[in-house]
Design an enzyme around this catalytic site. Sequence first.
Site: not given
Lengths: 84, 84, 84, 84, 84, 84
Positions: E7, F1-3, F42
């Site tokens: 994401k 920031m990505p997940y 994360v």
Amino acid sequence: MPYVNIKITKEGNVTREQKKALIEGVTKLIGDVLHKNTKSLVVTIDEVDTDNWGIGGVPVTEIRRAAKEKAAKESESEKGGNVS
Amino acid sequence: MPYVNIKITKEGNVTREQKKALIEGVTKLIGDVLHKNTKSLVVTIDEVDTDNWGIGGVPVTEIRRAAKEKAAKESESEKGGNVS
Amino acid sequence: MPYVNIKITKEGNVTREQKKALIEGVTKLIGDVLHKNTKSLVVTIDEVDTDNWGIGGVPVTEIRRAAKEKAAKESESEKGGNVS
Amino acid sequence: MPYVNIKITKEGNVTREQKKALIEGVTKLIGDVLHKNTKSLVVTIDEVDTDNWGIGGVPVTEIRRAAKEKAAKESESEKGGNVS
Amino acid sequence: MPYVNIKITKEGNVTREQKKALIEGVTKLIGDVLHKNTKSLVVTIDEVDTDNWGIGGVPVTEIRRAAKEKAAKESESEKGGNVS
Amino acid sequence: MPYVNIKITKEGNVTREQKKALIEGVTKLIGDVLHKNTKSLVVTIDEVDTDNWGIGGVPVTEIRRAAKEKAAKESESEKGGNVS
């Protein structure tokens, strides 16, 4: 009670009726197999751009293009075959 | 550290302020309940088309339409009632 | 109607009461912010092993160990300070 | 090509055969509805503790307990009825 | 066999080539580390609006705006500094 | 920031070091490709029972068993070949 998420590629050809058939079908399946009340069973469907989906390290966009090119060549060589 | 995903139906009426309130609220809740540092807590919100969400085997699109029709009929019959 | 997934690290200290507070809290929050009926709102909580969670490229297992070692050293040097 | 995730509560009664039936059934459904090759269709099933699943703000653990207590009371009052 | 979901925030600057590099890279990484056949490994990428992503309780939209304002002020004060 | 979420089958052979290599590797990859700060990136890893994972409609448990049986037969027939 279950929750189901279905991810498919967004290729402009999945109709509202097909989505309804997926929702109905998966809900019935789970009710039949698990003998669960499905009144609050939730299904969500995600449609993912072919650029954003990869299989075996290759974007689906490229897999689709390669399949088209192969089909075009075969069709071409068939015509060639008919001529000779 | 936690990660939260919120899925809601996309019905054209969730404002930027409401999304902000969800992000703030869920972050505060988790910090309060779990006594965790929430500095890197991530929240993502998915807005899902009503054709792509089903409950109890029925697409939300149909649930919404049925509710509107029922409301329209009731409003109609009320008017009828007022006349007599 | 919304669906919420909360992922937290499994560190042996989240009680049934805390999970209940998360479920109640997030359901109330969404009902308040979105003015939605939350009767069928679903919340699921995933507890993830600290070996299986990374932040900034570092497993949480190592982040926790480093924090403990730092705390132990500081406590040690404080004692040292008290002696002198 | 699609990917399906099914989340169910872990209540000690879902057998290997039922999981197989879910995997087979959902794969066949999607092949039939979307006319897609399902050779690489992936299904994953998550079993979630009843403490970690909430509906309408209430943990499933409590929903199950309340249902049992209600059933026990009804059975009790039926016996009482038989006596009189 | 693995399944990977990435994401990222949708900020208008992730190209098809970058997505391909992510798909290729993560597939190679998993094959190398886990010694698994990656022929059917699936990667999906979700691009999430900055209004719909929060960190530490703050929407990314606001984090970006604050960063821009800060950069603008610094650039302004530098010019001021040059004048004096 | 990505997940990033990585789902793999739980087959008793993924070590803490391999998980660390996945976390490090995917974080570095995303930083390199997207030129993003990965300080709060994360990664979570889900290990899924082979009964709970299906490909092409077949549980991985059965795929593994079939592969073992095939390997055993081939080894057997090789020995037979050596004898004659």
